[in-house]
Write a protein that holds these residues in place. Structure first.
Motif, PDB file in Angstrom:
ATOM      1  N   TRP A  21       0.793  -1.319  -0.248  1.00 52.03           N
ATOM      2  CA  TRP A  21      -0.248   0.105  -0.130  1.00 52.03           C
ATOM      3  C   TRP A  21       1.020   1.242   0.489  1.00 52.03           C
ATOM      4  O   TRP A  21       1.922   1.528   1.236  1.00 52.03           O
ATOM      5  N   SER A  22       0.253   2.233  -1.054  1.00 48.10           N
ATOM      6  CA  SER A  22       1.329   3.849  -0.765  1.00 48.10           C
ATOM      7  C   SER A  22       0.714   5.147  -0.698  1.00 48.10           C
ATOM      8  O   SER A  22       0.064   4.131  -2.006  1.00 48.10           O
ATOM      9  N   ALA A  23       1.069   5.530  -0.717  1.00 47.56           N
ATOM     10  CA  ALA A  23       0.319   7.114  -1.134  1.00 47.56           C
ATOM     11  C   ALA A  23       1.144   8.051  -1.379  1.00 47.56           C
ATOM     12  O   ALA A  23       2.362   8.205  -0.167  1.00 47.56           O
ATOM     13  N   ALA A  24       0.844   8.845  -2.744  1.00 50.13           N
ATOM     14  CA  ALA A  24       1.692   9.966  -1.926  1.00 50.13           C
ATOM     15  C   ALA A  24       1.282  11.343  -1.926  1.00 50.13           C
ATOM     16  O   ALA A  24      -0.045  11.459  -2.956  1.00 50.13           O
ATOM     17  N   THR A  25       0.953  12.251  -0.968  1.00 49.54           N
ATOM     18  CA  THR A  25       0.208  13.422  -0.965  1.00 49.54           C
ATOM     19  C   THR A  25       0.414  14.154   0.240  1.00 49.54           C
ATOM     20  O   THR A  25       1.172  13.769   0.707  1.00 49.54           O
ATOM     21  N   ILE A  26       0.307  15.387  -0.068  1.00 47.02           N
ATOM     22  CA  ILE A  26       1.088  16.401   1.225  1.00 47.02           C
ATOM     23  C   ILE A  26      -0.902  16.741   1.842  1.00 47.02           C
ATOM     24  O   ILE A  26      -1.985  17.207   0.622  1.00 47.02           O
ATOM     25  N   ILE A  27      -0.797  16.796   3.220  1.00 51.79           N
ATOM     26  CA  ILE A  27      -2.238  17.469   4.043  1.00 51.79           C
ATOM     27  C   ILE A  27      -1.929  18.445   4.994  1.00 51.79           C
ATOM     28  O   ILE A  27      -0.310  18.344   5.484  1.00 51.79           O
TER      29      ILE A  27
ATOM     30  N   GLU B 286       2.301 -46.151  -0.593  1.00 52.09           N
ATOM     31  CA  GLU B 286       1.692 -44.932  -1.310  1.00 52.09           C
ATOM     32  C   GLU B 286       1.189 -43.885  -0.608  1.00 52.09           C
ATOM     33  O   GLU B 286      -0.349 -44.484  -1.047  1.00 52.09           O
ATOM     34  N   GLY B 287       1.436 -42.694  -0.787  1.00 51.48           N
ATOM     35  CA  GLY B 287       0.445 -41.256  -0.142  1.00 51.48           C
ATOM     36  C   GLY B 287       0.637 -40.831  -1.465  1.00 51.48           C
ATOM     37  O   GLY B 287       1.059 -41.105  -2.673  1.00 51.48           O
ATOM     38  N   ASP B 288      -0.457 -39.258  -1.521  1.00 47.09           N
ATOM     39  CA  ASP B 288       0.046 -38.650  -2.327  1.00 47.09           C
ATOM     40  C   ASP B 288       1.215 -37.405  -1.931  1.00 47.09           C
ATOM     41  O   ASP B 288       1.597 -36.954  -1.162  1.00 47.09           O
ATOM     42  N   LEU B 289       0.883 -37.249  -3.451  1.00 48.57           N
ATOM     43  CA  LEU B 289       2.236 -35.769  -3.735  1.00 48.57           C
ATOM     44  C   LEU B 289       1.753 -35.127  -4.285  1.00 48.57           C
ATOM     45  O   LEU B 289       1.097 -35.188  -5.280  1.00 48.57           O
ATOM     46  N   SER B 290       2.321 -34.030  -3.705  1.00 47.58           N
ATOM     47  CA  SER B 290       1.829 -32.562  -4.413  1.00 47.58           C
ATOM     48  C   SER B 290       3.194 -31.296  -4.517  1.00 47.58           C
ATOM     49  O   SER B 290       3.937 -31.397  -3.630  1.00 47.58           O
ATOM     50  N   VAL B 291       2.719 -31.026  -5.333  1.00 49.80           N
ATOM     51  CA  VAL B 291       3.790 -30.104  -5.604  1.00 49.80           C
ATOM     52  C   VAL B 291       2.504 -28.711  -5.972  1.00 49.80           C
ATOM     53  O   VAL B 291       2.713 -28.200  -6.955  1.00 49.80           O
ATOM     54  N   ILE B 292       3.105 -27.895  -4.772  1.00 50.30           N
ATOM     55  CA  ILE B 292       2.261 -26.465  -4.942  1.00 50.30           C
ATOM     56  C   ILE B 292       3.216 -24.956  -5.263  1.00 50.30           C
ATOM     57  O   ILE B 292       3.302 -24.896  -4.226  1.00 50.30           O
ATOM     58  N   ALA B 293       2.663 -24.307  -5.729  1.00 47.39           N
ATOM     59  CA  ALA B 293       3.547 -22.842  -5.647  1.00 47.39           C
ATOM     60  C   ALA B 293       2.697 -21.778  -6.004  1.00 47.39           C
ATOM     61  O   ALA B 293       1.674 -22.081  -7.061  1.00 47.39           O
ATOM     62  N   LYS B 294       1.836 -20.939  -5.084  1.00 51.74           N
ATOM     63  CA  LYS B 294       0.795 -19.905  -4.507  1.00 51.74           C
ATOM     64  C   LYS B 294       1.356 -18.560  -4.413  1.00 51.74           C
ATOM     65  O   LYS B 294       2.086 -18.237  -3.707  1.00 51.74           O
ATOM     66  N   GLU B 295       1.133 -17.836  -6.277  1.00 49.59           N
ATOM     67  CA  GLU B 295       0.992 -15.848  -5.297  1.00 49.59           C
ATOM     68  C   GLU B 295      -0.647 -15.343  -5.195  1.00 49.59           C
ATOM     69  O   GLU B 295      -1.223 -15.695  -6.290  1.00 49.59           O
ATOM     70  N   ASN B 296      -0.032 -15.066  -4.342  1.00 51.07           N
ATOM     71  CA  ASN B 296      -1.410 -13.568  -4.106  1.00 51.07           C
ATOM     72  C   ASN B 296      -0.867 -11.784  -3.560  1.00 51.07           C
ATOM     73  O   ASN B 296      -0.150 -12.152  -2.796  1.00 51.07           O
ATOM     74  N   GLY B 297      -1.259 -11.331  -4.359  1.00 55.22           N
ATOM     75  CA  GLY B 297      -0.371 -10.028  -4.240  1.00 55.22           C
ATOM     76  C   GLY B 297      -1.632  -8.863  -4.017  1.00 55.22           C
ATOM     77  O   GLY B 297      -2.536  -9.271  -5.248  1.00 55.22           O
ATOM     78  N   ASN B 298      -2.064  -7.638  -3.047  1.00 57.01           N
ATOM     79  CA  ASN B 298      -2.694  -6.948  -3.110  1.00 57.01           C
ATOM     80  C   ASN B 298      -1.583  -5.580  -3.579  1.00 57.01           C
ATOM     81  O   ASN B 298      -0.821  -5.430  -2.143  1.00 57.01           O
ATOM     82  N   TYR B 299      -2.073  -4.708  -4.585  1.00 61.82           N
ATOM     83  CA  TYR B 299      -0.670  -3.408  -4.925  1.00 61.82           C
ATOM     84  C   TYR B 299      -2.277  -2.220  -4.707  1.00 61.82           C
ATOM     85  O   TYR B 299      -2.714  -1.812  -5.666  1.00 61.82           O
ATOM     86  N   ILE B 300      -1.962  -1.645  -3.989  1.00 59.39           N
ATOM     87  CA  ILE B 300      -3.410  -0.268  -3.514  1.00 59.39           C
ATOM     88  C   ILE B 300      -2.483   0.879  -3.235  1.00 59.39           C
ATOM     89  O   ILE B 300      -0.809   1.291  -2.829  1.00 59.39           O
ATOM     90  N   ASN B 301      -2.743   1.880  -4.883  1.00 55.31           N
ATOM     91  CA  ASN B 301      -1.048   2.841  -5.064  1.00 55.31           C
ATOM     92  C   ASN B 301      -2.535   4.109  -5.165  1.00 55.31           C
ATOM     93  O   ASN B 301      -3.294   3.984  -5.985  1.00 55.31           O
ATOM     94  N   LEU B 302      -2.013   5.442  -4.525  1.00 59.60           N
ATOM     95  CA  LEU B 302      -3.071   6.340  -4.803  1.00 59.60           C
ATOM     96  C   LEU B 302      -1.728   7.946  -4.960  1.00 59.60           C
ATOM     97  O   LEU B 302      -0.829   8.032  -4.028  1.00 59.60           O
TER      98      LEU B 302
END
Length: 193
Positions: free
Chosen positions: A58-64, A115-131
């Protein structure tokens, strides 16, 4: 803020904000590794190799103006004159999220293993808030502008199973290889004079 001055006045104000992420999430069953499944219960012999990245930027540029609530966001005020106000906000993210089974990995059953299950998982989640907010308040002329830029550069989200020199080196009931990426962007510019 030149509003308190007598006569023709000019006011200039600006703000710049930057945020930079360089993130690496890496999970791997290393090349040449051997895993022996000795348990008789297949549900307890599941293997999960998971890399997960969650970014919040989260980022913002302002003067108050904290002293004048009425003109809270009036970054630039001029009496009998001109004013210019602006904001520039920049975000940059390079995000790598990688999950792998390395080369020549062996996953094998022991004498009484299941034998069990084999899982190979890549997950990316992002929230980009810009003002970016720019304002110019003047008796004659006011100018305002803003720029908000978000750049995602070069990041990878991937999962995989690398090759092996021998056949049937990985024993698994089910194989799940998955990569997912979900990003949310909000870029806003407010400019008023």
């Amino acid at each position: 803020n030149a509003a308190g001055e007598l006569g023709d006045t000019n006011a200039f104000a600006g703000a710049v904000a930057t945020a930079i992420f360089d993130t690496i999430s890496h999970a791997e069953l290393l090349s040449g590794s051997t895993v022996t499944l000795n348990g008789a219960d297949a549900n307890k012999n599941n293997i999960i190799v998971q890399a997960e990245t969650v970014n919040e930027m989260w980022s913002a540029a302002t003067i108050i103006s904290l002293t004048n609530f009425k003109d809270l966001l009036s970054s630039s005020t001029a009496r009998d004159g001109n004013s210019v106000g602006g904001g520039i906000s920049f975000q940059y993210a390079d995000v790598d999220t990688i999950a792998n089974i390395g080369q020549n990995v062996k996953i094998q059953k022991g004498p009484s293993g299941a034998e069990g299950d084999l899982s190979v998982i890549a997950k990316e989640n992002g929230n980009y808030i810009n003002l970016a907010i720019g304002s110019g308040n003047a008796d004659k002329s006011g100018y305002a502008g803003g720029v908000a830029v978000t750049v995602l550069n070069g990041g990878e989200t991937k999962s995989g199973v690398k090759a092996s020199d021998e056949n049937n080196s990985i024993h698994a009931k089910n194989l799940n290889v998955k990569a997912s990426k979900a990003d949310t962007f909000v870029n806003s510019v407010i400019a008023y004079a």
